[in-house]
Design a protein around this motif. Structure first.
Motif, mmCIF file in Angstrom:
data_model
loop_
_atom_site.group_PDB
_atom_site.id
_atom_site.type_symbol
_atom_site.label_atom_id
_atom_site.label_comp_id
_atom_site.label_asym_id
_atom_site.label_seq_id
_atom_site.Cartn_x
_atom_site.Cartn_y
_atom_site.Cartn_z
ATOM 1 N N TYR A 128 45.407 43.963 45.201
ATOM 2 C CA TYR A 128 45.700 42.716 44.484
ATOM 3 C C TYR A 128 46.583 43.009 43.273
ATOM 4 O O TYR A 128 46.479 44.068 42.658
ATOM 5 C CB TYR A 128 44.404 42.057 43.993
ATOM 6 C CG TYR A 128 43.352 41.897 45.056
ATOM 7 C CD1 TYR A 128 43.501 40.969 46.081
ATOM 8 C CD2 TYR A 128 42.216 42.698 45.059
ATOM 9 C CE1 TYR A 128 42.544 40.829 47.061
ATOM 10 C CE2 TYR A 128 41.245 42.571 46.040
ATOM 11 C CZ TYR A 128 41.410 41.637 47.041
ATOM 12 O OH TYR A 128 40.457 41.515 48.019
ATOM 13 N N GLN A 129 47.417 42.045 42.946
ATOM 14 C CA GLN A 129 48.141 42.069 41.681
ATOM 15 C C GLN A 129 47.519 40.999 40.784
ATOM 16 O O GLN A 129 47.272 39.878 41.242
ATOM 17 C CB GLN A 129 49.630 41.780 41.899
ATOM 18 C CG GLN A 129 50.350 42.883 42.677
ATOM 19 C CD GLN A 129 51.809 42.563 42.921
ATOM 20 O OE1 GLN A 129 52.244 41.429 42.781
ATOM 21 N NE2 GLN A 129 52.568 43.584 43.301
ATOM 22 N N VAL A 130 47.279 41.349 39.538
ATOM 23 C CA VAL A 130 46.556 40.456 38.632
ATOM 24 C C VAL A 130 47.380 40.238 37.367
ATOM 25 O O VAL A 130 47.986 41.177 36.833
ATOM 26 C CB VAL A 130 45.178 41.049 38.253
ATOM 27 C CG1 VAL A 130 44.410 40.082 37.350
ATOM 28 C CG2 VAL A 130 44.376 41.371 39.509
ATOM 29 N N ARG A 131 47.394 38.986 36.911
ATOM 30 C CA ARG A 131 47.997 38.651 35.616
ATOM 31 C C ARG A 131 46.914 38.026 34.746
ATOM 32 O O ARG A 131 46.160 37.148 35.206
ATOM 33 C CB ARG A 131 49.156 37.679 35.786
ATOM 34 C CG ARG A 131 49.803 37.290 34.438
ATOM 35 C CD ARG A 131 50.723 36.102 34.573
ATOM 36 N NE ARG A 131 51.862 36.417 35.409
ATOM 37 C CZ ARG A 131 52.352 35.618 36.349
ATOM 38 N NH1 ARG A 131 51.763 34.474 36.587
ATOM 39 N NH2 ARG A 131 53.395 35.974 37.050
ATOM 40 N N ALA A 132 46.814 38.479 33.487
ATOM 41 C CA ALA A 132 45.758 37.987 32.587
ATOM 42 C C ALA A 132 46.245 38.054 31.150
ATOM 43 O O ALA A 132 47.266 38.674 30.842
ATOM 44 C CB ALA A 132 44.492 38.826 32.765
ATOM 45 N N HIS A 133 45.508 37.410 30.267
ATOM 46 C CA HIS A 133 45.765 37.505 28.836
ATOM 47 C C HIS A 133 44.425 37.388 28.116
ATOM 48 O O HIS A 133 43.399 37.082 28.736
ATOM 49 C CB HIS A 133 46.728 36.401 28.374
ATOM 50 C CG HIS A 133 46.149 35.023 28.394
ATOM 51 N ND1 HIS A 133 46.013 34.282 29.558
ATOM 52 C CD2 HIS A 133 45.634 34.253 27.400
ATOM 53 C CE1 HIS A 133 45.480 33.115 29.274
ATOM 54 N NE2 HIS A 133 45.230 33.059 27.980
ATOM 55 N N PHE A 134 44.427 37.626 26.824
ATOM 56 C CA PHE A 134 43.167 37.481 26.091
ATOM 57 C C PHE A 134 43.300 36.459 24.966
ATOM 58 O O PHE A 134 44.393 36.179 24.479
ATOM 59 C CB PHE A 134 42.657 38.830 25.557
ATOM 60 C CG PHE A 134 43.555 39.493 24.538
ATOM 61 C CD1 PHE A 134 43.538 39.109 23.207
ATOM 62 C CD2 PHE A 134 44.394 40.528 24.926
ATOM 63 C CE1 PHE A 134 44.343 39.735 22.271
ATOM 64 C CE2 PHE A 134 45.218 41.168 23.999
ATOM 65 C CZ PHE A 134 45.192 40.766 22.665
ATOM 66 N N ILE A 135 42.148 35.906 24.607
ATOM 67 C CA ILE A 135 42.050 34.963 23.490
ATOM 68 C C ILE A 135 40.946 35.457 22.561
ATOM 69 O O ILE A 135 40.050 36.208 22.980
ATOM 70 C CB ILE A 135 41.732 33.533 23.976
ATOM 71 C CG1 ILE A 135 40.427 33.499 24.776
ATOM 72 C CG2 ILE A 135 42.874 32.976 24.819
ATOM 73 C CD1 ILE A 135 39.976 32.113 25.182
ATOM 74 N N TRP A 136 40.980 35.057 21.322
ATOM 75 C CA TRP A 136 39.923 35.474 20.393
ATOM 76 C C TRP A 136 38.626 34.766 20.744
ATOM 77 O O TRP A 136 38.628 33.587 21.123
ATOM 78 C CB TRP A 136 40.311 35.155 18.955
ATOM 79 C CG TRP A 136 41.556 35.835 18.468
ATOM 80 C CD1 TRP A 136 42.572 35.272 17.787
ATOM 81 C CD2 TRP A 136 41.903 37.223 18.619
ATOM 82 N NE1 TRP A 136 43.536 36.204 17.502
ATOM 83 C CE2 TRP A 136 43.153 37.411 18.004
ATOM 84 C CE3 TRP A 136 41.281 38.318 19.215
ATOM 85 C CZ2 TRP A 136 43.795 38.646 17.962
ATOM 86 C CZ3 TRP A 136 41.916 39.553 19.179
ATOM 87 C CH2 TRP A 136 43.153 39.710 18.556
#
Length: 239
Positions: free
Chosen positions: A95-103
């Protein structure tokens, strides 16, 4: 957040077992056809995580065709001894995954650790190193591996499939330290894959009618004696 803190990586393994954790109390197990939001979030948390922030999975791309294999297992029963059960795994997954983070706004005690550049750079470096902790694809017996990639790069098995729906599936858990509520809840949703890509909706946009409270739970308390997370990577910036 001042800048997009997106990370992209590839995760693969010989087999995977992505099942509904609210219904897998022993017996036969059968994997979903695709990874759940919670499973991918758990993989990314194994790569790098701090209570300062929350990972948000944006999308997953299914690279290999969906295949399954069944194996006879002798799991340990809760009342002792063991029994025979068949587990149906996904096999040869990538799988290829795209993500980001938030506080995490429910962790004001870590406000001084909200350094976006530092956490983004450490996360990318941990992906390059294969993660800080072991990677498991849904369950412990399914070892996984991660490495950086460009999301959408390479040929995928479903690039030419316009649309494929997977019905009602487990999306993820609502934990007390992420919601501010003293209860553990489970979310469901109906994912649809378009040309090999599944765009996840964030937890707060899941249908409230498909959310069930499981049991009371308190947020974990991090003390100075048992948590060194704030001091870890102290002074680090991107390099």
């Amino acid at each position: 957040m001042e800048k997009p803190n997106i990370v992209e990586f590839k995760v693969w393994g010989r087999r995977a077992l992505f099942s509904d954790p609210t219904t897998k109390m022993g017996g036969e197990k059968f994997s979903y056809q695709i990874p759940t939001y919670q499973a991918l979030k758990g993989i990314l948390e194994s790569v790098y995580w701090k209570p300062t922030f929350i990972w948000v999975i944006d999308a997953v791309r299914i690279k290999h065709s969906i295949q399954t294999i069944s194996e006879g297992i002798r799991p340990i029963e809760y009342n002792g001894g063991n029994t025979l059960a068949y587990y149906t795994y996904l096999t040869n997954v990538e799988y290829q995954v795209r993500a980001h983070f938030i506080w995490n706004e429910h962790r004001p005690e870590f406000e001084q650790d909200r350094n976006e550049n530092k956490h983004h750079c450490i996360a990318k470096r941990m992906i390059e190193r294969g993660g800080r902790r072991d990677i498991f694809l849904g369950t412990r017996e399914c070892q996984g591996y991660v490495e950086p990639c460009a999301f959408g790069d390479g040929q995928g098995a479903y690039d030419d499939v316009p649309e494929l729906a997977f019905g009602l599936m487990f999306h993820g858990f609502d934990y007390p330290d992420e919601t501010g509520q003293d209860v553990l809840a489970a979310r469901l949703w109906r994912p649809v894959m378009r040309k090999g890509v599944i765009e996840f909706i964030p937890p707060e946009q899941c249908d409230k009618n498909l959310r069930r409270e499981l049991h009371p739970m308190k947020a974990k308390h991090f003390s100075d004696d048992g948590f060194s997370g704030l001091r870890e990577f102290e002074g680090e910036e991107c390099f």
